[in-house]
Design an enzyme around this catalytic site. Structure first.
Site, short mmCIF file in Angstrom:
data_model
loop_
_atom_site.label_atom_id
_atom_site.label_comp_id
_atom_site.label_asym_id
_atom_site.label_seq_id
_atom_site.Cartn_x
_atom_site.Cartn_y
_atom_site.Cartn_z
N SER A 14 0.84 -1.19 0.00
CA SER A 14 0.00 0.00 0.00
C SER A 14 0.88 1.24 0.00
O SER A 14 2.11 1.15 0.07
CB SER A 14 -0.92 -0.01 1.22
N SER A 15 0.26 2.41 -0.07
CA SER A 15 0.97 3.70 -0.05
C SER A 15 1.98 3.82 -1.19
O SER A 15 3.08 4.36 -1.02
CB SER A 15 1.68 3.91 1.30
N TYR A 55 -4.70 9.52 12.56
CA TYR A 55 -3.50 8.70 12.56
C TYR A 55 -3.66 7.51 11.61
O TYR A 55 -2.69 7.00 11.05
CB TYR A 55 -3.20 8.18 13.97
N ASP A 149 -6.50 -7.85 -1.52
CA ASP A 149 -7.34 -7.56 -0.36
C ASP A 149 -8.75 -8.08 -0.60
O ASP A 149 -9.31 -7.90 -1.69
CB ASP A 149 -7.42 -6.05 -0.11
N LYS A 188 14.14 -6.85 -7.57
CA LYS A 188 13.39 -8.09 -7.66
C LYS A 188 12.03 -7.83 -8.31
O LYS A 188 11.24 -7.02 -7.82
CB LYS A 188 13.20 -8.70 -6.27
N PRO A 191 7.66 -9.86 -6.93
CA PRO A 191 6.42 -9.32 -6.35
C PRO A 191 5.50 -8.71 -7.40
O PRO A 191 4.27 -8.88 -7.32
CB PRO A 191 6.93 -8.25 -5.37
N LYS A 224 12.01 -8.03 -18.66
CA LYS A 224 11.63 -9.19 -17.86
C LYS A 224 10.20 -9.05 -17.35
O LYS A 224 9.40 -10.00 -17.39
CB LYS A 224 12.61 -9.35 -16.70
N CYS A 380 -10.02 27.07 11.73
CA CYS A 380 -11.09 26.31 12.37
C CYS A 380 -10.88 26.30 13.89
O CYS A 380 -11.08 27.31 14.55
CB CYS A 380 -11.17 24.91 11.77
N ARG A 461 -18.70 22.31 14.06
CA ARG A 461 -19.95 22.37 14.81
C ARG A 461 -20.02 23.60 15.72
O ARG A 461 -21.09 23.99 16.16
CB ARG A 461 -20.10 21.13 15.71
N HIS A 506 -11.68 26.31 6.09
CA HIS A 506 -10.43 25.61 5.77
C HIS A 506 -9.88 26.09 4.43
O HIS A 506 -10.11 25.46 3.39
CB HIS A 506 -10.67 24.10 5.73
N GLU A 508 -7.00 25.86 3.24
CA GLU A 508 -6.02 24.95 2.65
C GLU A 508 -6.62 24.06 1.58
O GLU A 508 -5.91 23.58 0.68
CB GLU A 508 -5.36 24.09 3.74
#
Length: 539
Positions: A14-15, A55, A149, A188, A191, A224, A380, A461, A506, A508
């Site tokens: 992932s990522s 997180y 997955d 390699k 994978p 390859k 905010c 809110r 916001h 940004e």
């Protein structure tokens, strides 16, 4: 089918950067004069990421129409001019909810509801809805997660069916990771081979493989991969780990000629993309100006930069537009020593957030900035921090607080918006999306925007309690931006301070590399001035 569809899947790990890749492809195709739309399909069962831990998931990006989405949509916005809305995102949770709703309404006429065909048909309908709404030449569909997955299987099956029905209008890119083993001294490909085999076992044969690696792959390695993954040699592309900036990605893909390869395969014969302006900006990012400012970003999720991804990028955009560079110092507001670092900064930004953890630390940061004349930008929750600090230490309302932090405070200078207290559900129930804001003339905010009415995106809110607005004004804190529809306080500004501004929205979410947000530009300008002359003494 009147549009072409590009599917982007990922394998091995992932990522990988699928979101950046999709955003970069959108930019390249737009520079070929094609109208592009984008759709992110996320396999998780949450209805949206609005209630997910930063997180775990990173920031929540909000669209104009008030949809809480994956941070990848922020990449889509920053790289392209794609219109993003509720049609630009879907999760397994949303798909299942739609199917269950139809079953309850009798739409399926008593049929046994199953993953195939009902869930897969709904996924296909989501793709078609996005195309109908936006009428693109090309629709880029990014599938979250990794091939293999369990959660991804219905989405991959839907793509297989869609490609079967519209083979001549579809293009599939599979992105993989090609690791380098230091002990063996070689890369390699196994994978990647296994990942493509998994994809092929589902019935999807990729039209191109995009390999991410630490360094450039040799022609022999590409050959390859081509042989064992059963794709043409010229359909194996490579992007290396980005050295300086994520904005290098479109240039890497352009160098690989991947967009030209795609458009030719889809029968879209267009002009070569012109990235001259983008190259200029990236070159300036690679060779930053000696005029650098240090910005302390005071929050509680600072260990995970993705939690404030759009803020980091908006600061970079603003600094670049001023021929400057920015060093962003993430400061944990619970760290008892963070003020020592903040004192050495040229500006302080307190971003959005929720909850009482780290709240008092942010208030001490705002106090330091007010007293020392350090430029402060509150977004905010950061605006609410500014207001509470001012109430306690200037208005002398020592127990002033937000009712989010202390429901029994005698001076609730920040309170819950009307109608929010009665809500039971937490997901998707805040004040979300774009609202107009009227800006007072003769203010720093008006100077930054250069206009009297703007549209900005919200996610909150709580609001400033208007019962205290006159008191604040009497002591030098002014409400300089309001929502004409609801009369809510949107922007506050402190008099007799170089730059201390709080916004309830916001900004940004609207910033781009080629179009930095004016408030971030104003903030960085103030930080540059402060860095040159730190002798300000509060009046």
């Amino acid at each position: 089918m009147s549009f072409k569809c590009i599917f982007l899947t990922g394998g091995v790990v992932s990522s990988l950067g699928k979101g950046l890749t999709a955003a970069s492809l959108a930019l390249l195709l737009e520079r070929q004069s094609l109208k592009v739309s984008m759709l992110k399909l996320d396999p998780y069962l949450n209805v949206d990421p609005g209630t997910m831990n930063p997180y775990e998931h990173g920031e929540v990006y909000v669209t104009n129409d008030g949809i809480e989405t994956d941070l990848d949509l922020g990449h889509y916005h920053r790289f392209s001019s794609v219109k993003l809305s509720k049609y630009s995102t879907a999760t397994s949770g949303q798909i299942y909810a739609r199917v269950i709703k139809k079953e309850r309404e009798g739409v399926y006429l008593g049929s046994t509801v199953q993953v195939i065909p009902h869930i897969t048909n709904e996924i296909i309908e989501v793709i078609l809805e996005c195309a109908r709404e936006n009428q693109p030449d090309v629709l880029i569909v990014e599938i979250g997660g990794t091939v293999g997955d369990i959660e991804s299987l219905p989405f991959l099956e839907a793509i297989r069916q869609f490609r079967y029905e519209h083979a001549e209008n579809c293009f599939s890119i599979h992105m993989t990771y090609v690791p380098y083993l230091k002990a063996a001294g070689e890369v390699k490909t196994k994978p990647t081979q296994h990942s493509v085999q998994s994809l092929r076992s589902i019935g999807i044969i990729p039209d191109a493989i995009l390999c991410r690696s630490e360094s450039s792959l040799s022609p022999d390695v590409k050959k390859k991969i081509s042989l064992f993954c059963n794709v043409p040699n010229n359909a194996v592309f490579n992007v290396v780990d980005i050295e300086h900036s994520i904005y290098e990605m479109p240039l890497m893909l352009s160098q690989e000629n991947i967009s030209t390869f795609i458009t030719e395969k889809l029968g879209l014969f267009t002009k070569q993309e012109d990235l001259s302006d983008w190259k200029t900006l990236v070159e300036r990012l690679r060779n930053p100006s000696l005029d650098k400012v240090r910005i302390g970003l005071v929050g509680k999720y600072v260990q995970h930069k993705d939690a404030y991804k759009s803020v980091f990028e908006a600061l970079t955009h603003a600094a670049l537009s001023l021929n400057s560079s920015v060093e962003i110092l993430p400061l944990d507001s619970e760290d008892p020593h963070f003020l020592e670092t903040l004192e050495q900064c040229d500006g302080c930004l307190v971003p959005g957030g929720f909850g009482s953890r780290g709240w008092e630390g942010k208030i001490t940061a705002a106090k330091l900035c007010r007293e020392r004349g350090i430029p402060y930008f509150g977004i905010c929750l950061g605006m609410q921090v500014l207001v509470v600090e001012y109430a306690r230490n200037v208005l002398r309302l020592e127990k002033a607080n937000s009712t989010e932090m202390d429901a029994e405070t005698p001076d609730p200078v920040i309170c819950m918006m009307d109608g929010q207290a009665s809500l039971v559900a937490t997901g998707g129930t805040m004040r979300l999306g774009a609202y107009p804001c009227l800006i007072s003339p003769g203010t720093k905010v008006h100077e930054a925007y250069g206009e009297s009415e703007v549209m900005e995106r919200h996610r909150h809110r709580y609001e400033v309690n208007f019962d205290y607005v006159q008191q604040f004004k009497d002591f030098g804190l002014n409400v300089v931006g309001t929502c004409p529809q609801q009369g809510l306080c949107e922007i506050v500004e402190i008099e007799n301070h170089p730059w201390m501004i709080g916004v309830q929205f916001h900004p940004e979410f609207l910033s781009k590399l080629i179009a930095p947000h004016p408030l971030f530009v104003g903030f960085i300008q103030a930080a540059i001035l402060y860095s040159r002359n730190k002798s300000y003494v509060q009046a």
